[in-house]
Scaffold this motif. Structure first.
Motif, short mmCIF file in Angstrom:
data_model
loop_
_atom_site.label_atom_id
_atom_site.label_comp_id
_atom_site.label_asym_id
_atom_site.label_seq_id
_atom_site.Cartn_x
_atom_site.Cartn_y
_atom_site.Cartn_z
N TYR A 1 0.86 -1.19 0.00
CA TYR A 1 0.00 0.00 0.00
C TYR A 1 0.89 1.24 0.00
O TYR A 1 1.81 1.36 0.81
N MET A 2 0.60 2.16 -0.93
CA MET A 2 1.41 3.37 -1.10
C MET A 2 0.52 4.60 -0.92
O MET A 2 -0.08 5.09 -1.88
N PRO A 3 0.39 5.10 0.32
CA PRO A 3 -0.47 6.27 0.55
C PRO A 3 0.04 7.52 -0.15
O PRO A 3 -0.75 8.41 -0.48
N THR A 4 1.35 7.60 -0.34
CA THR A 4 1.95 8.71 -1.09
C THR A 4 3.04 8.13 -1.98
O THR A 4 3.48 6.99 -1.78
N PRO A 5 3.52 8.86 -2.97
CA PRO A 5 4.58 8.33 -3.84
C PRO A 5 5.88 8.02 -3.11
O PRO A 5 6.72 7.28 -3.64
N THR A 6 6.06 8.56 -1.92
CA THR A 6 7.33 8.35 -1.19
C THR A 6 7.18 7.49 0.06
O THR A 6 8.12 7.35 0.84
N THR A 7 6.00 6.90 0.26
CA THR A 7 5.75 6.08 1.45
C THR A 7 5.08 4.78 1.03
O THR A 7 4.13 4.78 0.26
N ARG A 8 5.60 3.66 1.56
CA ARG A 8 5.04 2.35 1.22
C ARG A 8 4.95 1.48 2.48
O ARG A 8 5.85 1.52 3.34
N PHE A 9 3.89 0.70 2.55
CA PHE A 9 3.73 -0.29 3.61
C PHE A 9 3.49 -1.66 2.97
O PHE A 9 2.68 -1.78 2.05
N GLY A 10 4.21 -2.66 3.45
CA GLY A 10 4.07 -4.00 2.90
C GLY A 10 3.68 -5.01 3.94
O GLY A 10 4.11 -4.93 5.10
N LEU A 11 2.85 -5.96 3.54
CA LEU A 11 2.46 -7.08 4.39
C LEU A 11 2.65 -8.35 3.57
O LEU A 11 2.09 -8.48 2.48
N ALA A 12 3.46 -9.27 4.08
CA ALA A 12 3.79 -10.48 3.32
C ALA A 12 3.71 -11.71 4.22
O ALA A 12 4.10 -11.66 5.38
N TYR A 13 3.25 -12.79 3.62
CA TYR A 13 3.09 -14.06 4.34
C TYR A 13 3.70 -15.18 3.50
O TYR A 13 3.46 -15.26 2.29
N ARG A 14 4.51 -16.02 4.13
CA ARG A 14 5.00 -17.25 3.49
C ARG A 14 4.50 -18.43 4.30
O ARG A 14 4.64 -18.46 5.53
N SER A 15 3.93 -19.41 3.63
CA SER A 15 3.34 -20.55 4.32
C SER A 15 4.40 -21.51 4.84
O SER A 15 5.57 -21.47 4.43
N SER A 16 3.98 -22.37 5.74
CA SER A 16 4.85 -23.47 6.16
C SER A 16 4.97 -24.47 5.00
O SER A 16 4.12 -24.53 4.11
N ILE A 17 6.03 -25.24 5.03
CA ILE A 17 6.23 -26.30 4.04
C ILE A 17 6.58 -27.58 4.80
O ILE A 17 7.49 -27.58 5.63
N HIS A 18 5.85 -28.64 4.52
CA HIS A 18 6.05 -29.91 5.23
C HIS A 18 6.82 -30.87 4.34
O HIS A 18 6.35 -31.26 3.27
N HIS A 19 8.03 -31.23 4.77
CA HIS A 19 8.84 -32.22 4.05
C HIS A 19 8.76 -33.56 4.77
O HIS A 19 8.79 -33.62 6.00
#
Length: 448
Positions: free
Chosen positions: A238-256
């Protein structure tokens, strides 16, 4: 002969207890985060919001929406841990002193490569693919060290193929998603005290003539296994302004499920036939589960003015998935189980960038993360402790379409005590670890 039964499970189990160590792993636990030299230069702060090269495919796929055309990024990190143990009175199951030295430096150089490519699919939709190693280890002690009955060499390698899509909902909001196809390979070893086993099973009188006395005639068990498994990652920017950004990221578990592996035994010469032929020490197929944890990252990037930018993030990892290590045997022996009881962790980081001119940018960063390993469950294969990362980096752009990034980080790891007795046969390892890590990353990015 009932006393001869336990080594079958014990030997394999104590090798696989090193399955998830920190030899080449420098976020807490056994994870790797060195997917970008630029991220290394900021101590990984703000990785989900920076989105200035194709490595965002791994950190936050939604970041691809900030680019257009084709991007290519190739890089790698050279990682050198120092892992030093100091014996503090390690003893056998009978209370006798465990012989051997401190094991030397169990760390060594490791390389972590990364490769990314991204391109437009349509005006608001972009495709990217990345290749990296998200988890790994490499620890190796001297053969005669005091903790040889718990660990000698532990190595885990992973390769993660990560195709992704990013979609720009509007000028401010983007989303992304990807699939991870991950290959994991494990190779582990530890010593076996056949002198103690012989004396306990047949008596000293029968074993002494062959030199089979406690700690005098070691053998070895080696284990390997591999597996392909799958997971996914999601992201939002999400970029509320051209010079500010907020990121939210998720990586799942992996079962070997590390199947198709084998426990291979090396037995000393002169072993009595009753022990040499015992099924407990016969090569045997094994299977072990390896649950790699999910992560959730919130990142921020803010340009204070045309020269200065501030970065920050909070990263959560669900290490509590690693509660126990269970090994199954192809010959039907009972499962061997070692309790690990790891806890979830949070990394907090802050970074600062200074844009000197159009060609040069300087970076720095500081991060802290508590170890998932509780003091009571620390092992020689996982001598992990809380760490602080101090980093510096720079970027050179010879043209508007190309960029070189260099990052260096030093990981300060707290001294950690160990007081571990996995199984009676292995004795109790008592002492202190003093560890640290140096990381050097280099990458090249080009836009077409």
């Amino acid at each position: 002969m009932r006393r001869l039964h336990f080594p079958a499970g014990a030997a394999v189990c104590m090798v696989t207890a090193g399955l998830l160590p920190c030899g080449a792993a420098y976020p807490a636990g056994f994870a790797l985060n060195e997917m970008s030299a630029a991220a290394i230069g900021n101590a990984f702060a703000g990785v989900g919001a920076t989105a200035d090269n194709a490595s965002t495919i791994y950190y936050n796929p939604a970041g691809l929406s900030r680019m257009s055309g084709q991007q290519f990024t190739v890089g790698g990190a050279a990682i050198r841990p120092s892992i030093d143990f100091r014996n503090g009175g390690s003893v056998t199951a009978t209370g006798a002193r465990l012989s051997g030295g401190n094991g030397g430096d169990a760390g060594s150089w490791s390389a972590v490569p990364a490769l990314y490519y991204a391109t437009d699919v349509m005006p608001a939709l972009r495709f990217g693919i990345g290749l990296q190693s998200a988890f790994g280890l490499k620890t190796e002690y001297d053969n005669g060290w005091v903790g040889r009955y718990q660990a000698l060499k532990s190595e885990l390698q992973t390769v993660n193929l990560n195709p992704t899509l990013a979609y720009a909902v509007n000028e401010r909001l983007s989303v992304g998603a990807g699939i991870s196809a991950q290959y994991a390979k494990v190779s582990l070893s530890r010593a076996i005290d056949f002198g103690t086993i012989c004396a306990g099973a047949l008596g000293v009188a029968r074993c002494a003539p062959a030199g089979l006395l406690p700690q005098s005639r070691d053998g070895k068990v080696k284990l390997d296994g591999d597996d392909w498994a799958f997971g996914f990652n999601l992201g939002m920017l999400y970029m509320p302004t051209p010079t500010t950004r907020f990121g939210l990221a998720y990586r799942s578990s992996i079962h070997h499920t590390l199947s198709g592996g084998e426990a291979r035994y090396e037995k000393p010469a002169g072993l009595p036939a009753l022990l040499a032929s015992n099924p407990a020490f016969a090569n045997n197929g094994v299977t072990a589960a390896l649950d790699l944890p999910e992560t959730l990252n919130f990142s921020a990037y803010m340009e204070l003015d045309p020269k200065w930018a501030l970065l920050g993030d909070i990263n959560w990892t669900r290490w509590s998935r690693f509660d126990e290590l269970r090994v199954k045997f192809a010959n039907g022996s009972p499962d061997s189980v070692v309790r690990e009881a790891w806890r979830n962790t949070t990394r907090i980081g802050a970074g600062l960038n200074y844009r000197y001119n159009d060609a040069w940018t300087l970076r720095t960063g500081l991060s802290y993360e508590r170890s998932p390993v509780k003091d009571a469950f620390r092992t020689p294969s996982i001598p992990d402790a809380g760490r602080t990362i101090l980093a510096f980096g720079l970027q050179y752009k010879p043209t508007p379409q190309s960029a070189w990034d260099l990052g260096f980080a030093h990981v300060f790891i707290k001294d950690a005590s160990i007081n571990r007795a996995d199984l009676p046969l292995n004795g109790r390892l008592i002492g202190t670890y003093s560890n640290d890590v140096n990381i050097l990353g280099l990458q090249y990015s080009h836009a077409f």
